[in-house]
Write an enzyme that holds these catalytic residues in place. Structure first.
Site, PDB file in Angstrom:
ATOM      1  N   TYR A 202     -14.688  51.875  20.263  1.00  9.77           N
ATOM      2  CA  TYR A 202     -14.483  50.432  20.480  1.00  9.77           C
ATOM      3  C   TYR A 202     -14.224  50.143  21.960  1.00  9.77           C
ATOM      4  O   TYR A 202     -14.824  49.244  22.556  1.00  9.77           O
ATOM      5  CB  TYR A 202     -13.310  49.962  19.618  1.00  9.77           C
ATOM      6  CG  TYR A 202     -12.994  48.494  19.711  1.00  9.77           C
ATOM      7  CD1 TYR A 202     -13.660  47.563  18.906  1.00  9.77           C
ATOM      8  CD2 TYR A 202     -12.028  48.013  20.604  1.00  9.77           C
ATOM      9  CE1 TYR A 202     -13.358  46.204  18.991  1.00  9.77           C
ATOM     10  CE2 TYR A 202     -11.728  46.671  20.687  1.00  9.77           C
ATOM     11  CZ  TYR A 202     -12.391  45.766  19.883  1.00  9.77           C
ATOM     12  OH  TYR A 202     -12.097  44.417  19.973  1.00  9.77           O
TER      13      TYR A 202
ATOM     14  N   LYS B  88     -16.508  47.990  24.753  1.00  3.52           N
ATOM     15  CA  LYS B  88     -15.994  46.816  25.471  1.00  3.52           C
ATOM     16  C   LYS B  88     -15.998  47.042  26.982  1.00  3.52           C
ATOM     17  O   LYS B  88     -16.234  46.108  27.758  1.00  3.52           O
ATOM     18  CB  LYS B  88     -14.594  46.466  24.958  1.00  3.52           C
ATOM     19  CG  LYS B  88     -14.569  46.005  23.497  1.00  3.52           C
ATOM     20  CD  LYS B  88     -15.360  44.724  23.289  1.00  3.52           C
ATOM     21  CE  LYS B  88     -15.178  44.169  21.877  1.00  3.52           C
ATOM     22  NZ  LYS B  88     -15.928  42.917  21.673  1.00  3.52           N
TER      23      LYS B  88
HETATM   24  N1  LIG Z   1      -8.434  40.147  17.243  1.00  6.43           N
HETATM   25  C1  LIG Z   1      -8.144  40.780  18.352  1.00  6.43           C
HETATM   26  O1  LIG Z   1      -6.986  41.157  18.573  1.00  6.43           O
HETATM   27  C2  LIG Z   1      -9.215  41.028  19.394  1.00  6.43           C
HETATM   28  C3  LIG Z   1      -8.795  41.546  20.622  1.00  6.43           C
HETATM   29  C4  LIG Z   1      -9.743  41.786  21.603  1.00  6.43           C
HETATM   30  C5  LIG Z   1     -11.077  41.487  21.378  1.00  6.43           C
HETATM   31  N2  LIG Z   1     -11.464  40.985  20.176  1.00  6.43           N
HETATM   32  C6  LIG Z   1     -12.896  40.701  20.010  1.00  6.43           C
HETATM   33  O2  LIG Z   1     -13.081  39.346  19.647  1.00  6.43           O
HETATM   34  C7  LIG Z   1     -14.249  39.212  18.831  1.00  6.43           C
HETATM   35  C8  LIG Z   1     -13.878  38.500  17.538  1.00  6.43           C
HETATM   36  O3  LIG Z   1     -12.854  39.240  16.894  1.00  6.43           O
HETATM   37  P1  LIG Z   1     -12.016  38.665  15.670  1.00  6.43           P
HETATM   38  O4  LIG Z   1     -10.664  39.275  15.755  1.00  6.43           O
HETATM   39  O5  LIG Z   1     -12.187  37.201  15.557  1.00  6.43           O
HETATM   40  O6  LIG Z   1     -12.789  39.416  14.480  1.00  6.43           O
HETATM   41  P2  LIG Z   1     -13.144  38.965  12.984  1.00  6.43           P
HETATM   42  O7  LIG Z   1     -13.439  40.227  12.246  1.00  6.43           O
HETATM   43  O8  LIG Z   1     -12.098  38.056  12.446  1.00  6.43           O
HETATM   44  O9  LIG Z   1     -14.500  38.144  13.215  1.00  6.43           O
HETATM   45  C9  LIG Z   1     -15.674  38.787  13.637  1.00  6.43           C
HETATM   46  C10 LIG Z   1     -16.873  38.014  13.116  1.00  6.43           C
HETATM   47  O10 LIG Z   1     -18.054  38.703  13.546  1.00  6.43           O
HETATM   48  C11 LIG Z   1     -18.953  38.790  12.449  1.00  6.43           C
HETATM   49  N3  LIG Z   1     -19.830  39.958  12.611  1.00  6.43           N
HETATM   50  C12 LIG Z   1     -19.505  41.271  12.478  1.00  6.43           C
HETATM   51  N4  LIG Z   1     -20.586  42.041  12.653  1.00  6.43           N
HETATM   52  C13 LIG Z   1     -21.621  41.205  12.934  1.00  6.43           C
HETATM   53  C14 LIG Z   1     -23.011  41.402  13.209  1.00  6.43           C
HETATM   54  N5  LIG Z   1     -23.544  42.629  13.226  1.00  6.43           N
HETATM   55  N6  LIG Z   1     -23.784  40.329  13.447  1.00  6.43           N
HETATM   56  C15 LIG Z   1     -23.254  39.076  13.415  1.00  6.43           C
HETATM   57  N7  LIG Z   1     -21.959  38.826  13.127  1.00  6.43           N
HETATM   58  C16 LIG Z   1     -21.144  39.877  12.903  1.00  6.43           C
HETATM   59  C17 LIG Z   1     -18.053  38.899  11.222  1.00  6.43           C
HETATM   60  O11 LIG Z   1     -18.733  38.556  10.011  1.00  6.43           O
HETATM   61  C18 LIG Z   1     -16.921  37.942  11.586  1.00  6.43           C
HETATM   62  O12 LIG Z   1     -17.184  36.628  11.148  1.00  6.43           O
HETATM   63  C19 LIG Z   1     -14.781  40.632  18.613  1.00  6.43           C
HETATM   64  O13 LIG Z   1     -15.806  40.899  19.542  1.00  6.43           O
HETATM   65  C20 LIG Z   1     -13.566  41.494  18.914  1.00  6.43           C
HETATM   66  O14 LIG Z   1     -13.922  42.790  19.324  1.00  6.43           O
HETATM   67  C21 LIG Z   1     -10.565  40.746  19.181  1.00  6.43           C
END
Ligand SMILES: NC(=O)c1ccc[n+]([C@@H]2O[C@H](COP(=O)([O-])OP(=O)(O)OC[C@H]3O[C@@H](n4cnc5c(N)ncnc54)[C@H](O)[C@@H]3O)[C@@H](O)[C@H]2O)c1
Length: 261
Positions: A155, A159
């Site tokens: 992961y 990133k």
């Molecule tokens: N939540 C955190 O603490 C956090 C921290 C840093 C970065 N992020 C990043 O933020 C972004 C969103 O994270 P989140 O926490 O809202 O996650 P989440 O799992 O709640 O939402 C992710 C969304 O992406 C969709 N998805 C997954 N694989 C996919 C694909 N192959 N094609 C299209 N859609 C797809 C899922 O269906 C979901 O709706 C991600 O890139 C994650 O890495 C999250």
């Protein structure tokens, strides 16, 4: 209404950070396409946003599949006539120790979080170049791409790669008037975090975050408005950490209080 009449595409926008960003951009007047691998989720998220009075579209996409990505961009342009803003957000979590990371897990994470982001960014940037009036691309990276947290081999590498890709894109797309920047969220309260973070993970995070709390998806949405608006026109290739100070903190001794949200 800083984004009135702009068209924004948000991948992975059916829930979590993506949906919160979509909500923020819609509040500023942008028309919204939610694209997600969860087709029903994309459609119902789009329907919910339409209640605020903007035009919306919900479509299915697998960002790791190039024909699917090209169909998504074609669908946006057919529906709205143009594309001004990309929020390159779709991603999956991952928390496996380095020695236990199997090749198939590594490949899956890289194919969605890095290759998928590349495919979406390239297709959208090409559309913006063809339109000839600039655009905004925001890649959603992570603090895990900057720090060596355990369990983050795949992961974090994806990133970190996305941050570097952003720099290259920003250099090459400057001449077309396209701003390319990252938002790097810290620990944010979403369903992804609810699944991946147990009590020990949560207290480890709060120990390292000066504001002693997780962020909300809405706090990422607020940062995104700035990077999507004209006010950020000279911000290029930048990573904006939205992390309660996690990325900058050094030794923190003495008592610390949770900061109000
Ligand atoms: N939540 C955190 O603490 C956090 C921290 C840093 C970065 N992020 C990043 O933020 C972004 C969103 O994270 P989140 O926490 O809202 O996650 P989440 O799992 O709640 O939402 C992710 C969304 O992406 C969709 N998805 C997954 N694989 C996919 C694909 N192959 N094609 C299209 N859609 C797809 C899922 O269906 C979901 O709706 C991600 O890139 C994650 O890495 C999250």
């Amino acid at each position: 209404m800083r984004l009135k009449d702009k068209t924004a595409l948000i991948t992975g926008g059916a829930r979590g950070i993506g949906f919160a960003i979509a909500t923020s951009l819609a509040r500023e007047g942008a028309n919204i396409c939610i694209a997600d691998i969860n087709a029903d989720g994309a459609k119902s998220a789009a329907a919910k946003l339409a209640e605020s009075g903007v035009r919306t579209l919900g479509i299915e996409v697998n960002v790791a599949d190039q024909p699917s990505v090209q169909a998504m961009v074609g669908g946006v342009v057919r529906h709205f006539g143009k594309l001004d803003i990309l929020i390159n957000n779709a991603g999956i979590g991952g928390n496996t120790p380095f020695l236990q990371t199997k090749l198939e897990d590594w490949n899956r994470t890289i194919s969605i979080n890095l290759t998928g982001a590349f495919l979406v960014a390239q297709a959208c940037a090409q559309q913006m170049v063809d339109q000839g009036h600039g655009g905004k691309i925001i890649n959603i990276a992570s603090l895990s791409g900057q720090r060596g947290g355990n369990g983050r081999a795949a992961y974090g590498s994806a990133k970190a790669g996305l941050e570097l890709l952003t720099k290259v894109m920003s250099v090459e797309l400057s001449e077309y008037g396209i701003n390319v920047n990252n938002i790097a969220p810290g620990a944010i309260e979403t369903e992804m975090a609810a699944t991946a973070h147990d009590a020990a993970t949560r207290s480890a995070y709060n120990y390292l975050i000066p504001m002693v709390r997780y962020g909300s998806p809405e706090e990422i949405g607020d940062a995104a408005i700035f990077l999507c608006s004209d006010e950020s026109r000279y911000v290029q290739g930048h990573t904006l950490n939205v992390d309660g100070g996690f990325g900058t903190a050094g030794l923190m001794f003495g008592g610390r209080k949770k900061t109000p949200s």
